[in-house]
Each structure stands twice: as structure tokens, then as C-alpha cells.
Motif scaffolding. Structure first.
Motif, mmCIF file in Angstrom:
data_model
loop_
_atom_site.group_PDB
_atom_site.id
_atom_site.type_symbol
_atom_site.label_atom_id
_atom_site.label_comp_id
_atom_site.label_asym_id
_atom_site.label_seq_id
_atom_site.Cartn_x
_atom_site.Cartn_y
_atom_site.Cartn_z
ATOM 1 N N ALA A 14 36.635 24.621 43.973
ATOM 2 C CA ALA A 14 37.687 25.732 43.397
ATOM 3 C C ALA A 14 37.670 26.876 44.482
ATOM 4 O O ALA A 14 38.485 27.670 44.174
ATOM 5 N N ARG A 42 42.818 27.935 41.674
ATOM 6 C CA ARG A 42 41.451 27.639 40.978
ATOM 7 C C ARG A 42 40.459 28.799 41.177
ATOM 8 O O ARG A 42 39.485 28.920 40.728
ATOM 9 N N ALA A 43 40.829 29.672 42.277
ATOM 10 C CA ALA A 43 40.077 30.979 42.570
ATOM 11 C C ALA A 43 40.460 31.928 41.907
ATOM 12 O O ALA A 43 40.210 33.418 41.974
ATOM 13 N N GLU A 44 41.768 31.940 41.090
ATOM 14 C CA GLU A 44 42.653 33.173 40.444
ATOM 15 C C GLU A 44 43.307 33.815 41.449
ATOM 16 O O GLU A 44 43.707 35.030 41.268
ATOM 17 N N PRO A 317 34.501 31.582 42.033
ATOM 18 C CA PRO A 317 35.298 30.661 43.306
ATOM 19 C C PRO A 317 36.090 32.165 43.939
ATOM 20 O O PRO A 317 36.235 32.261 45.071
ATOM 21 N N ARG B 149 33.563 34.592 36.030
ATOM 22 C CA ARG B 149 33.532 33.739 37.327
ATOM 23 C C ARG B 149 33.455 35.062 38.357
ATOM 24 O O ARG B 149 34.113 34.375 39.563
ATOM 25 N N PRO B 275 43.589 37.871 35.224
ATOM 26 C CA PRO B 275 43.136 36.387 35.187
ATOM 27 C C PRO B 275 41.768 36.343 35.498
ATOM 28 O O PRO B 275 40.979 37.201 36.269
ATOM 29 N N GLY B 276 41.012 35.343 34.702
ATOM 30 C CA GLY B 276 39.760 35.357 34.802
ATOM 31 C C GLY B 276 38.777 36.293 33.828
ATOM 32 O O GLY B 276 37.630 36.213 34.039
#
Lengths: 375, 375
Positions: A14, A42-44, A317, B149, B275-276
Motif C-alpha cells: 500500500a 492506497r496510502a491516502e 502506509p 493507519r 482521508p483515513g
């Protein structure tokens, strides 16, 4: 000088090799940054964030690039798209990725493996193994906290006191020390063991208790541990067994890049743990420190839940990518002549450049890899 | 005096009302402790551990008991197995459990609801709402750490510094304070809000930053908050919105026993998060502090993962049971005449006994419940 940032394609990966906040440093060097659309998803990190930072989205980034940045080694098919004379910076575990190395050699690509950057102090900002181990060690502690069905800290309430959890960490490199530090923050009682002589002091400096088994230290090259004999391994397991049996949480982090991880804990040792115990083995992908562990799964051994790490850094990520990108930027900068139009000009007389180069001008230049593969 | 410990049967319930380590205190009072086989299984307490502590395993424990100990209210069918004149101590949320209350009344069982124990200082060791909120608050922080994350602490490495995560906690009762304390331990930057006047000082005493919205406090009975008007709620949401939007982690804990939890955070407020982001709402079973939350599920709202708590204390069943059992033991002891053969003799002139009694001698004795159900 065109720098391409690839969209990683391996399942479970990611991270991304460059993050928007560092794009400005590349453009300031005189680079044009081309990003494959969706590289940071995928890592924002959104495509928009890269563009706002001065990058250009380009599905054909790799074909045009003078330098390709990646986390995982690119597929041979992607390597064959690269221009002859272009360069690659990525992780490249040469023993496991012979096919990629051959493709790089045959495509005339100059490649640099992040895990081969020498462990000298000038290269610390480029040390991606350490930065990623830091992420993995933190994550190991958080995963263990979540699996454990008890409190970590001592808890004092009007209804009585619950004692703190007992944590044992095996392997006190960067990952292990970060796991120890995080468990200490959470108030657990932490004991830790490492075969290297300097480890006890580092463990104690975090407030944890170094486990002394009375065995000779096994220091190896570049701060890593040496491999141990079967007799030493058996004796060490025997001496560690009571510590493991008494632990609510066992975290294992002993890995040497490119080699199989040592089995530090037998199945019988896990079977002696109490009901509800938790084992987190972040060396699972390298074979595991714990007998019976499976990467990416939680297996039950005795009364314990045993969590095997797989792509652990991809569980965080964004920060993993930030740190990796900073490592890559640092290496890249050392190899680039800045200017209105920067030039990628690695100086192979430099110990760092020479140390991490794998292929160059159609040849494998990393001696052990050349011995392994030829040419 | 025979005391029965039931095997809980509600789905999701993993706790047990008495733990092996406290059985000795019951037998020392002069009680015979009968345990339904498997009662402690889900909390990692084996039948053997109860027997070793002096209890007797008995599938028919409830039928013989003078006093039944449970976590959840027993099924009406179980109540009907109890002897007339026997007693029950358990959680018993009277508004939601009218059928059980009627069964207790009709079976001639004397029942005591743990959530009705008066919040006076002498009753603190009996305060199961607080002990369980303590568990839930810790768990909320651990769950949020696992879902996030990113790192919680500021992380300083050779590859650069990653700033700490920003956490907002809404509701600073026992659960909220424990969530704050745990997030502080982990190194996050924590801000917290509560409508009660005393909360700011408690928040600050943990090293977190109290959020001051400039609104009037809403202190209610027994240390809980008062309900708020629609206008206040709307204004509060508006003022909280920027704090929520800026948070990596939002933890909400605002609940008043027996009432619907207040909606503190609208869907639009969550949609404004980055995000996240991660939201953990441990009031989800009581309707939730966050619009759109679902108990026992993780739902996606905007770019955030929203975790709704269900049976949160059962995620740490051993310590939750230990604390609950201690609460129960304390209440039970205050109602028991010890001796070679102890006698359960609650003194209804005692404020604590009278306060938590729901049924007695075939009648409902808790006034609001009598008004609700009759007789």
C-alpha cells in the motif's frame, strides 16, 4: 531529468515511493516529477495532492523516465519498458528477485537497492530498512494491544487493581526497540532479549528490563546479529522458555535482511503460554521467529493467538511512505547535479553509490549478486 | 447460603459475574458457591480454576440458590426456575427489560440492579457502571489505535519527523477519561469536551486540552449530564465541527444509563474529516453519539471508518469480569450476615439496598419501574 513515481502492483503493498510533501524538493533540484495516476491512493495521497505539489500525472511515466522510484522491485515487464541507461531506486532483495535483476541488467538499467545502502552514519537518512522497521515495530505493539483481551497498564479503580500485562520482546533492533517503547508507553511490564552485546543498554534506556541468559553475544556485520549454531539456538530456547511462558504478550522482531529469520520460539514454548496470550511475529514473511506462524494469518497454538505479519508497513502506509520517500530523496539527492535541468550523475567512487548499485551498463555490479546470477 | 454463578447466554456477552480469585472471599463469609459449568469459559476462567478456589460446579445452581449472581438480566425462563424468596444481583436496565422485571416480581424473587446502586461515596466499590465504563474507555482507545493507519506519537527518525495524531474525545466521564489517558500515554495530542462543569479540570489533569465552546454547562443528577435542548444540540454541533474536522481520531463516549445517547456528531461533521480518519463510538448500542453509526460494525462515512461499539466490555472479558465481580462482592457483602452459615439479609433501610432494589416479595419496589409496569 524526469523522475517517475510508480503505482505499486504487488498484492498487499500500500506504500508509494514518493509523497506529495516531498515533490517540491525534487522540483527544486530541477527534476520533472511524473506520477502514475493512482500511485498514492492506497496510502491516502490523492492524485490531486501530487499535482498541487507540482507533479504531472502520466500513465507513461516509466517509459520516459531517467529515474524510476518504486517501493517494491518492478515487474520484469515494467523493467523492459524503461529506457536503456535509465535508473531505478527501489527495494531489491537480490537473492529473492533474480528475475528482476536479470531484466534490469538486460534492459541496460542502472539499479540501486535500498537495502544495500551501507550502514554508515552519512547514510542514516537513506536507511530505509531502519525507517520501515520503525513502522513495523510500532505496528506490532498496536496489533498486540488490540488482540490482547486484557489491560496493558496497571489499572487502579474503586473496584480494585488489575496488574499490568507482561510483555516479552525478542529482537531489539529498530523494530524491537520501537515495539518496546510503545508497550512501555502503554504501561506494560516489558522484558526484552537480543543476542547483540549493545542491546541490553538500549533496552534498559527505554525503561524495559533486558533479559540476561548468560550466553555469549552474537554481533555480526553492520549492527545486525550473526547467525547462531543449532546448539546455541537450542540452549537459548531452553533459557527463554520460562520468560515466554510467563508473558501475556510476546513480540518477535528478529530478522536479518535477505536471510531466513531465526526460529527463537518453538511450538512447545507457545503451548506453555497462559489462556488468552498473544504472539505477534513480524518476521513471519522471512520464515518467522515462532514455529508454526503463518504470514497474514492469526493461528491458534495452544491457548495463544499467534499473529504473523505480512506487509506490516503497509498497515500504516502514509507514514511508512513518508519515511521511505525521505530515504529515497536523500539517496537521489546525493546522486543528482541540481540545476535548471538536473542531471542524474551517480558517482560510483562514492561508498554509498557503489554499495547499493546492483546493475549498471548491462552488467551486474554487486559482487555477491554477480556471483549468484553471473554477468 | 447458596450463591449461584450463572453461565451468561446473551449473544456477545463474554463476562462472568464472579471470578475464581474472589470465590475465597465468598466462602470466607460462609457462602457455598455453585458455578454453572463453563460459566467463565469466554473470560478465560476455567471450571477447574473455580473448583480450585473452593466452588462447586452444578448445572442446577440457579434452582437451589439463595442468591443468583449474573452480569446480564437472566431470561424469564431462568427466573422462573429460581426459588420464591431467592435473590438476584445483576445488571437490570428496567426500561428495556420489563419482561424480566415482571418475571422476577411474579416469581417472588428479590432483585437488585447494579446500575441503580446510588452514586454515593460509600457505594463506589459497588459502582459497576463506572468499572465497566473504565474498561470500555480503555478499549475504545486501543480499537482506535488499531484502526488508525498512522502513528499516534510524534515519531522522530533519521528519515524525518512524523507529527503526532490529533485525537478528539467527546464525553469525559469514566470512559472518556480512560480513553483520554490511554491516548495520552500513546503520545497523541488529545482534545476533549464534556457538557459538565467539572470536566475541563479532569481533562486538563490528564494532560489533554479541554475544548471550551463557551456554552453553559449541563450538569445533571449523580454526576451525569443533563439532556440538552434541540437548539443547544445544534449550536454545540456547529461549534464542535472544526475540532472534529481536524481530528485523525474521534472517540465518543457520551451516554446516560437507560436513556438514548445524545447525537453529538452529525454525518456532515464526519464527512468533513480527512482521508483515513477513524471514529470510535462506544455509545452505539444506546443509539450512538455519531449519526449513522451501527453497533458491532465498521461503516464508512465520507473518508472515515466509523466503529460502533457492541458489547465493548466483553472484548476484555477477564478484567471486566474481575472488576464487576468485585463490585458484586462488595454489594453482596453489605447485605450478608457472615457466619458458619451465612444469611442473605438485605437491610432495606439502607440507602444503597433500597436504591438498587427492583422487586421484593412479589412486588416492584423501585418507584419509577412500578409507575412504568405497575404493581
Amino acid at each position: 531529468m524526469k523522475v517517475a513515481v510508480v503505482r505499486e502492483t504487488r498484492p498487499g503493498e500500500a506504500r508509494v515511493a514518493m509523497v506529495p510533501e516531498l515533490v517540491g524538493e525534487l522540483t527544486a533540484l530541477g527534476c520533472l516529477v511524473l506520477v502514475e495516476p493512482g500511485a498514492g491512493d492506497r496510502a491516502e495521497f490523492t492524485d490531486e495532492a501530487y499535482v498541487d505539489a507540482g507533479a504531472v500525472l502520466d500513465e507513461g511515466a516509466v517509459r520516459q523516465a531517467d529515474l524510476v522510484l518504486a517501493v517494491q522491485p518492478p515487474d520484469p515487464a515494467v523493467v523492459r519498458e524503461m529506457r536503456s541507461g535509465a535508473a531505478l531506486i527501489s527495494f531489491l532483495p537480490v537473492r529473492q528477485e533474480r528475475e528482476v535483476v536479470v531484466a534490469l541488467r538486460d534492459a541496460g538499467v542502472t539499479s540501486f537497492a535500498m537495502e544495500l545502502v551501507p550502514r554508515i552514519s552519512r547514510a542514516q537518512p537513506m536507511d530505509a530498512l531502519s525507517s520501515q522497521a520503525f513502522v513495523a515495530g510500532y505496528r506490532a505493539a498496536i496489533v498486540a494491544s488490540g488482540l490482547l483481551r486484557r489491560f496493558l497498564p496497571m489499572s487502579i479503580t474503586a473496584a480494585g487493581t488489575v496488574p499490568p500485562a507482561e510483555v516479552v520482546v525478542l529482537g531489539a533492533g529498530v523494530a524491537g526497540l520501537q515495539a518496546i517503547a510503545t508497550m512501555q508507553r502503554l504501561g506494560a511490564v516489558v522484558r526484552a532479549y537480543d543476542v547483540r552485546a549493545s542491546a541490553a543498554e538500549e533496552i534498559a534506556s527505554l525503561g524495559a528490563v533486558p533479559i540476561d541468559l548468560g550466553l555469549a553475544p552474537l554481533d555480526g556485520a553492520a549492527g545486525y546479529a550473526r547467525e547462531m549454531t543449532a546448539a546455541r539456538s537450542a540452549r537459548q530456547q531452553e533459557l527463554l522458555a520460562p520468560y515466554v511462558a510467563n508473558a501475556d504478550v510476546l513480540i518477535t522482531t528478529a530478522a536479518v535482511p535477505g536471510l531466513r529469520a531465526p526460529v527463537l520460539v518453538s511450538r512447545a514454548m507457545v503451548e506453555a503460554m497462559r489462556p488468552g496470550s498473544v504472539v505477534v511475529d513480524i518476521a513471519a514473511e522471512a520464515g518467522g521467529n515462532v514455529e508454526g506462524v503463518r504470514p497474514g494469518e492469526i493461528v491458534r497454538i495452544g491457548q495463544a493467538q499467534v499473529w504473523g505479519g505480512a506487509d506490516v508497513t503497509s498497515q500504516l502506509p502514509a507514514p511508512a511512505s513518508q519515511l521511505y520517500a525521505r530515504n529515497v530523496l536523500s539517496l537521489l539527492t546525493s546522486m543528482t547535479l541540481p540545476g535548471d535541468s538536473a542531471v542524474f550523475a551517480p558517482d560510483f567512487a562514492d561508498e554509498i553509490v557503489a554499495g547499493c548499485a546492483v546493475t549498471r551498463d548491462g552488467a551486474i555490479v554487486h559482487p555477491p549478486t554477480r556471483d549468484l546470477i553471473g554477468g
